[in-house]
Scaffold this motif. Structure first.
Motif, PDB file in Angstrom:
ATOM      1  N   ASP A 134       0.813  -1.214   0.000  1.00 61.67           N
ATOM      2  CA  ASP A 134       0.000   0.000   0.000  1.00 61.67           C
ATOM      3  C   ASP A 134       0.851   1.271   0.000  1.00 61.67           C
ATOM      4  O   ASP A 134       0.328   2.377   0.118  1.00 61.67           O
ATOM      5  CB  ASP A 134      -0.959   0.020   1.191  1.00 61.67           C
ATOM      6  CG  ASP A 134      -0.260   0.203   2.529  1.00 61.67           C
ATOM      7  OD1 ASP A 134       0.988   0.143   2.580  1.00 61.67           O
ATOM      8  OD2 ASP A 134      -0.964   0.422   3.540  1.00 61.67           O
ATOM      9  N   GLY A 135       2.178   1.129  -0.133  1.00 55.07           N
ATOM     10  CA  GLY A 135       3.055   2.293  -0.197  1.00 55.07           C
ATOM     11  C   GLY A 135       3.649   2.716   1.121  1.00 55.07           C
ATOM     12  O   GLY A 135       4.384   3.708   1.182  1.00 55.07           O
ATOM     13  N   THR A 136       3.371   1.986   2.200  1.00 56.39           N
ATOM     14  CA  THR A 136       3.938   2.327   3.504  1.00 56.39           C
ATOM     15  C   THR A 136       5.416   1.947   3.554  1.00 56.39           C
ATOM     16  O   THR A 136       5.789   0.826   3.205  1.00 56.39           O
ATOM     17  CB  THR A 136       3.213   1.578   4.643  1.00 56.39           C
ATOM     18  OG1 THR A 136       1.825   1.903   4.604  1.00 56.39           O
ATOM     19  CG2 THR A 136       3.797   1.961   5.995  1.00 56.39           C
ATOM     20  N   VAL A 137       6.245   2.899   3.982  1.00 55.48           N
ATOM     21  CA  VAL A 137       7.656   2.604   4.234  1.00 55.48           C
ATOM     22  C   VAL A 137       7.760   2.066   5.658  1.00 55.48           C
ATOM     23  O   VAL A 137       7.398   2.758   6.620  1.00 55.48           O
ATOM     24  CB  VAL A 137       8.534   3.852   4.052  1.00 55.48           C
ATOM     25  CG1 VAL A 137      10.006   3.512   4.322  1.00 55.48           C
ATOM     26  CG2 VAL A 137       8.365   4.426   2.650  1.00 55.48           C
ATOM     27  N   THR A 138       8.227   0.853   5.798  1.00 54.87           N
ATOM     28  CA  THR A 138       8.259   0.183   7.093  1.00 54.87           C
ATOM     29  C   THR A 138       9.588   0.427   7.816  1.00 54.87           C
ATOM     30  O   THR A 138      10.541   0.934   7.241  1.00 54.87           O
ATOM     31  CB  THR A 138       8.030  -1.327   6.925  1.00 54.87           C
ATOM     32  OG1 THR A 138       9.095  -1.875   6.135  1.00 54.87           O
ATOM     33  CG2 THR A 138       6.706  -1.600   6.217  1.00 54.87           C
ATOM     34  N   GLU A 139       9.615   0.058   9.086  1.00 52.07           N
ATOM     35  CA  GLU A 139      10.816   0.110   9.927  1.00 52.07           C
ATOM     36  C   GLU A 139      11.341   1.537  10.121  1.00 52.07           C
ATOM     37  O   GLU A 139      12.543   1.793  10.108  1.00 52.07           O
ATOM     38  CB  GLU A 139      11.918  -0.805   9.376  1.00 52.07           C
ATOM     39  CG  GLU A 139      11.508  -2.278   9.351  1.00 52.07           C
ATOM     40  CD  GLU A 139      12.597  -3.189   8.815  1.00 52.07           C
ATOM     41  OE1 GLU A 139      13.750  -3.081   9.276  1.00 52.07           O
ATOM     42  OE2 GLU A 139      12.282  -4.009   7.932  1.00 52.07           O
ATOM     43  N   VAL A 140      10.401   2.465  10.315  1.00 49.36           N
ATOM     44  CA  VAL A 140      10.734   3.874  10.552  1.00 49.36           C
ATOM     45  C   VAL A 140      10.501   4.195  12.024  1.00 49.36           C
ATOM     46  O   VAL A 140       9.470   3.823  12.593  1.00 49.36           O
ATOM     47  CB  VAL A 140       9.867   4.796   9.668  1.00 49.36           C
ATOM     48  CG1 VAL A 140      10.138   6.264   9.991  1.00 49.36           C
ATOM     49  CG2 VAL A 140      10.124   4.507   8.194  1.00 49.36           C
ATOM     50  N   SER A 141      11.433   4.895  12.641  1.00 45.86           N
ATOM     51  CA  SER A 141      11.295   5.250  14.053  1.00 45.86           C
ATOM     52  C   SER A 141      10.563   6.580  14.207  1.00 45.86           C
ATOM     53  O   SER A 141      10.643   7.465  13.351  1.00 45.86           O
ATOM     54  CB  SER A 141      12.661   5.330  14.739  1.00 45.86           C
ATOM     55  OG  SER A 141      13.425   6.394  14.212  1.00 45.86           O
TER      56      SER A 141
END
Length: 359
Positions: free
Chosen positions: A309-316
């Motif tokens: 869905d376009g989410t960038v994962t593993e972001v703090s």
């Protein structure tokens, strides 16, 4: 991956950022949300800048419509109090002014630039005190300031022919490099406190470092040919940082949230910022081509962390300064505007990799 695939990926990441909400329920410590794209803060400012970069590359009218709509909505609501972080959206507003020639936008930028130059709180040696929404941070400078405020001042200097703005931006870059460079590694400490004359435990936080890597390559675009000495100094500083980044890069292409602490989690927003800065620095001839591989590893790692869905994962989440390593290790992971935005910056640079990403 073809150019059209990158464009499609940009649309997905951008759309997700535009509609981002606090779906994970993380407890926001900032008075103004840095998750909701509708609010005016630094995180949204980084997001807008990523979209502006994309518009400059593609002239996609939908992107410009979003940018103008965002600014119109927030101007109507009323702008927040001035501080280091709330300056950030104005960097993009300078470009929107150029695209639209709406004088109201330029007037706002002029007002805030004058405030930065004359009224923003200062530390010793005239550093821009890292005042943020709700916290004065008396006597402190943070590496974040270079991206959040100093880029805007340089951009205004170029836009208006104001050499005093350019000179102020140069002073801030030199002062921050002077006090925040970690002499042992070539990386940057998160901050420095003039009151206590200390560097908060000399913690080399990844996203803070990425504000320099991603910011300085664009800052160099704004400096005229008469500033070759400053450019050389900043490029040398960038190269020292990138040498260290290459050494500490995880085998999967990412970087740890505490760069030299291999037990801390890997983090995507910093990785995107590093990869963007490294690849652009190579393309511009600032650093040797051998570092291209390091940047490509980062790019490929981020591509693997963009969900369907376009989410960038593993972001703090947003990270306040601390002298405790543990405080950085426990910052929660959740979708964030700047994670999306730094990925957008990286994707615009990937569009220029003609030999690897063809039409």
């Amino acid at each position: 991956m073809k150019r059209n695939d990158l464009l499609s990926l940009f649309e997905k990441v951008s759309y997700r950022m535009q509609n981002l909400e606090n779906e994970t329920g993380v407890s926001e410590v900032c008075p103004i949300s840095i998750i909701d794209m509708g609010t005016w803060e630094w995180a949204q400012g980084v997001g807008l800048y990523g979209m502006q970069k994309y518009y400059a590359e593609t002239k996609n009218q939908n992107v410009l419509d979003f940018l103008t709509g965002w600014f119109e909505s927030n101007i109507q609501k009323g702008l927040p109090e001035k501080n280091i972080n709330t300056v950030c959206p104005l960097l993009t507003l300078t470009y929107v002014y150029e695209y639209t020639q709406d004088k109201r936008y330029l007037d706002i930028c002029k007002e805030w630039a004058e405030w930065v130059l004359h009224d923003m709180p200062r530390t010793e040696e005239m550093g821009l005190q890292h005042i943020v929404s709700g916290v004065e941070n008396d006597g402190q400078i943070w590496i974040d300031t270079l991206f959040m405020t100093v880029l805007f001042m340089a951009r205004m200097g170029k836009l208006l022919g104001r050499q005093d703005y350019v000179a102020e931006s140069i002073r801030q870059f030199l002062l921050h490099v002077k006090y925040l460079t970690n002499k042992k590694t070539g990386l940057f400490n998160h901050g420095f406190d003039f009151n206590g004359r200390h560097s908060f435990g000399e913690i080399q936080w990844a996203r803070g470092n990425s504000w320099y890597t991603s910011g300085v390559v664009d800052y160099l675009d704004l400096l005229g040919e008469e500033h070759q000495g400053v450019k050389g100094f900043l490029v040398d500083t960038l190269l020292a940082q990138i040498k260290a980044l290459e050494h500490y890069q995880h085998e999967n292409g990412m970087w740890h949230t505490l760069i030299i602490d291999r037990e801390s989690y890997v983090e995507a927003s910093a990785t995107a910022g590093f990869a963007y800065g490294i690849l652009k620095a190579v393309r511009m001839g600032y650093i040797p081509d051998k570092y291209r591989e390091c940047g490509m590893k980062g790019l490929n790692a981020i591509l693997e962390r963009i969900s369907e869905d376009g989410t960038v994962t593993e972001v703090s989440y947003g990270t306040a300064i601390s002298d405790s390593l543990e405080d950085y290790r426990v910052v929660p992971i959740c979708p964030m505007t700047y994670g999306q935005a730094l990925t957008l910056l990286l994707l615009t640079e990937a569009l220029k990799l003609e030999d690897l990403y063809g039409n």
